[in-house]
Write a protein that holds these residues in place. Structure first.
Motif, PDB file in Angstrom:
ATOM      1  N   UNK A 130      23.041  14.927  22.846  1.00 60.84           N
ATOM      2  CA  UNK A 130      24.436  14.516  22.891  1.00 60.84           C
ATOM      3  C   UNK A 130      25.349  15.485  23.628  1.00 60.84           C
ATOM      4  N   UNK A 131      24.809  16.634  24.015  1.00 65.11           N
ATOM      5  CA  UNK A 131      25.649  17.640  24.677  1.00 65.11           C
ATOM      6  C   UNK A 131      26.294  17.108  25.946  1.00 65.11           C
ATOM      7  N   UNK A 132      25.531  16.356  26.738  1.00 67.28           N
ATOM      8  CA  UNK A 132      26.089  15.881  28.008  1.00 67.28           C
ATOM      9  C   UNK A 132      27.061  14.722  27.823  1.00 67.28           C
ATOM     10  N   UNK A 133      27.233  14.261  26.569  1.00 63.64           N
ATOM     11  CA  UNK A 133      28.244  13.247  26.270  1.00 63.64           C
ATOM     12  C   UNK A 133      29.509  13.887  25.688  1.00 63.64           C
ATOM     13  N   UNK A 134      29.541  15.207  25.705  1.00 59.00           N
ATOM     14  CA  UNK A 134      30.706  15.907  25.186  1.00 59.00           C
ATOM     15  C   UNK A 134      30.766  15.961  23.678  1.00 59.00           C
ATOM     16  N   UNK A 135      29.605  15.821  23.016  1.00 57.88           N
ATOM     17  CA  UNK A 135      29.554  15.851  21.556  1.00 57.88           C
ATOM     18  C   UNK A 135      28.778  17.090  21.115  1.00 57.88           C
ATOM     19  N   UNK A 136      29.442  17.972  20.381  1.00 58.84           N
ATOM     20  CA  UNK A 136      28.829  19.196  19.877  1.00 58.84           C
ATOM     21  C   UNK A 136      28.311  18.921  18.471  1.00 58.84           C
ATOM     22  N   UNK A 137      27.044  19.213  18.223  1.00 62.72           N
ATOM     23  CA  UNK A 137      26.415  18.920  16.939  1.00 62.72           C
ATOM     24  C   UNK A 137      26.149  20.222  16.185  1.00 62.72           C
ATOM     25  N   UNK A 167      33.089   7.575  23.711  1.00 63.57           N
ATOM     26  CA  UNK A 167      34.086   6.729  24.354  1.00 63.57           C
ATOM     27  C   UNK A 167      35.498   7.271  24.179  1.00 63.57           C
ATOM     28  N   UNK A 168      35.709   8.047  23.122  1.00 64.87           N
ATOM     29  CA  UNK A 168      37.016   8.637  22.863  1.00 64.87           C
ATOM     30  C   UNK A 168      37.173  10.015  23.488  1.00 64.87           C
ATOM     31  N   UNK A 169      36.267  10.356  24.408  1.00 62.26           N
ATOM     32  CA  UNK A 169      36.383  11.610  25.137  1.00 62.26           C
ATOM     33  C   UNK A 169      35.536  12.744  24.605  1.00 62.26           C
ATOM     34  N   UNK A 170      34.684  12.441  23.653  1.00 58.85           N
ATOM     35  CA  UNK A 170      33.830  13.484  23.076  1.00 58.85           C
ATOM     36  C   UNK A 170      34.432  14.059  21.820  1.00 58.85           C
ATOM     37  N   UNK A 171      33.662  14.915  21.170  1.00 60.18           N
ATOM     38  CA  UNK A 171      34.106  15.480  19.908  1.00 60.18           C
ATOM     39  C   UNK A 171      32.987  16.254  19.248  1.00 60.18           C
ATOM     40  N   UNK A 172      32.757  15.984  17.965  1.00 63.50           N
ATOM     41  CA  UNK A 172      31.787  16.790  17.229  1.00 63.50           C
ATOM     42  C   UNK A 172      31.134  15.997  16.116  1.00 63.50           C
ATOM     43  N   UNK A 173      29.952  16.445  15.749  1.00 63.66           N
ATOM     44  CA  UNK A 173      29.231  15.944  14.573  1.00 63.66           C
ATOM     45  C   UNK A 173      28.821  17.157  13.750  1.00 63.66           C
ATOM     46  N   UNK A 174      29.075  17.106  12.456  1.00 62.83           N
ATOM     47  CA  UNK A 174      28.634  18.152  11.533  1.00 62.83           C
ATOM     48  C   UNK A 174      27.717  17.532  10.495  1.00 62.83           C
ATOM     49  N   UNK A 216      37.286   7.276  15.963  1.00 63.65           N
ATOM     50  CA  UNK A 216      36.604   8.447  15.413  1.00 63.65           C
ATOM     51  C   UNK A 216      36.222   9.416  16.539  1.00 63.65           C
ATOM     52  N   UNK A 217      36.555  10.689  16.342  1.00 65.42           N
ATOM     53  CA  UNK A 217      36.160  11.741  17.292  1.00 65.42           C
ATOM     54  C   UNK A 217      35.300  12.813  16.640  1.00 65.42           C
ATOM     55  N   UNK A 218      35.281  12.826  15.307  1.00 74.30           N
ATOM     56  CA  UNK A 218      34.459  13.792  14.571  1.00 74.30           C
ATOM     57  C   UNK A 218      33.765  13.058  13.427  1.00 74.30           C
ATOM     58  N   UNK A 219      32.461  13.285  13.287  1.00 72.51           N
ATOM     59  CA  UNK A 219      31.676  12.691  12.209  1.00 72.51           C
ATOM     60  C   UNK A 219      31.097  13.811  11.356  1.00 72.51           C
ATOM     61  N   UNK A 220      31.300  13.723  10.046  1.00 70.29           N
ATOM     62  CA  UNK A 220      30.683  14.679   9.123  1.00 70.29           C
ATOM     63  C   UNK A 220      29.731  13.918   8.216  1.00 70.29           C
ATOM     64  N   UNK A 221      28.447  14.176   8.386  1.00 78.20           N
ATOM     65  CA  UNK A 221      27.404  13.530   7.589  1.00 78.20           C
ATOM     66  C   UNK A 221      27.176  14.347   6.324  1.00 78.20           C
ATOM     67  N   UNK A 222      27.852  13.937   5.257  1.00 80.06           N
ATOM     68  CA  UNK A 222      27.786  14.653   3.987  1.00 80.06           C
ATOM     69  C   UNK A 222      27.037  13.891   2.900  1.00 80.06           C
ATOM     70  N   UNK A 223      27.043  12.571   2.951  1.00 76.72           N
ATOM     71  CA  UNK A 223      26.445  11.773   1.874  1.00 76.72           C
ATOM     72  C   UNK A 223      24.998  12.187   1.642  1.00 76.72           C
TER      73      UNK A 223
END
Length: 232
Positions: A159-166, A117-124, A70-77
C-alpha cells in the motif's frame, strides 16, 4: 498527519481500548466513525456510530458503502477465547483467526481503496506483544496475532505506493474486559491510546507502547533460547 482534517474509522469502538482510541482521536479534532456490531452501544459524544462486524463480509462491505471520506483506518476489533491449540474446540481457534487475520484483512481490502481515493492516509493495526512470543494457554490468540503482524508487514509494502502508511501497535495487558480475569499489571487504555495516536501522527511503522512489548521485540534477536528460556 493532521488529525483535524482526518476522518478515522475505529473498529470495535463501543468499549475498552477502541472507545479510548475514539475518545483520544476526537480530542485531537478528528472526525471519527465508531464501528461496532451493535452501533446502539456507542455512547461517545461526537463519534459517528456505524454497524460493523469484521467477521461478516456483508457487514464490512455495507460499512464501506456507507462512508466515502475515511482517510485513516484503525483495526482494533478483536476476540480472546483463551483457546489452547491442542485441547480447545477448533471453532474457538478458528474464531481467533477469523477475527484477527481474516477480519482485519477484509476491512483493509474494503477501505484501502477509499483511503487511496481520498489522497492517501494511514492504517493502524492493533497487534500485541504476543505477536512475537506465544503462551500455550493463549495459543490460538498468539497465532492469530502473529499472522496479523505478518499481514501488517505485507500490507506496508503493497500500500505504500498508494500513499497509505501501515503501522502496528504492540502492547501488553490493558485494563479492559478482554483480560479482566488475568492477574497481572495492566496499562490504562487511555494512556495507551495517547501513545498509539502519537505514533500514528508521527508515522511510526512499529509503535511499542509498553515494556512488555519492547522486551518481546528485543528477545526476537536471541532466538528460541531468549524467547522461551524454560525450554531444556
Amino acid at each position: 498527519m493532521d488529525l483535524s482534517v482526518s476522518t478515522v474509522l475505529v473498529t470495535g469502538a463501543n468499549r475498552g481500548f477502541g472507545r479510548a482510541l475514539a475518545a483520544e482521536l476526537l480530542s485531537r479534532g478528528a472526525t471519527v466513525y465508531a464501528g461496532a456490531r451493535n452501533p446502539d452501544q456507542v455512547d461517545l459524544p461526537g463519534a459517528k456510530p456505524i454497524a460493523l462486524d469484521i467477521t461478516d463480509p456483508a457487514s464490512v462491505a455495507a460499512a464501506a458503502e456507507a462512508t466515502d471520506d475515511v482517510t485513516v483506518l484503525i483495526n482494533n476489533a478483536g476476540s480472546s477465547t483463551g483457546a489452547d491449540l491442542l485441547a480447545a474446540d477448533p471453532d474457538d481457534i478458528r474464531l481467533e483467526m477469523d477475527t484477527h487475520y481474516f477480519g482485519t484483512l477484509s476491512v483493509v481490502r474494503s477501505f484501502a481503496p477509499q483511503i487511496a481515493a481520498n489522497g492517501g492516509g494511514a492504517i493502524l493495526n492493533v497487534l500485541s506483544g504476543l505477536s512475537w512470543v506465544s503462551f500455550p494457554e493463549y495459543g490460538a490468540y498468539c497465532a492469530a496475532k502473529s499472522a496479523e503482524w505478518s499481514l501488517t508487514n505485507a500490507l506496508r509494502l503493497q500500500l505504500a505506493d498508494q500513499g497509505i502508511r501501515v503501522s502496528g501497535l504492540h502492547v501488553g495487558y490493558m485494563d479492559t474486559d478482554m483480560v479482566r480475569t488475568v492477574d497481572a499489571a495492566k496499562s490504562d487504555p487511555a494512556d495507551i491510546a495517547r501513545i498509539a495516536v502519537d505514533g500514528l501522527v508521527a508515522g511510526d511503522y512499529e509503535i511499542l507502547a509498553d515494556n512488555a512489548s519492547r522486551q518481546a521485540q528485543a528477545a526476537l534477536s536471541g532466538g528460541v533460547a531468549a524467547l522461551y528460556p524454560q525450554l531444556p
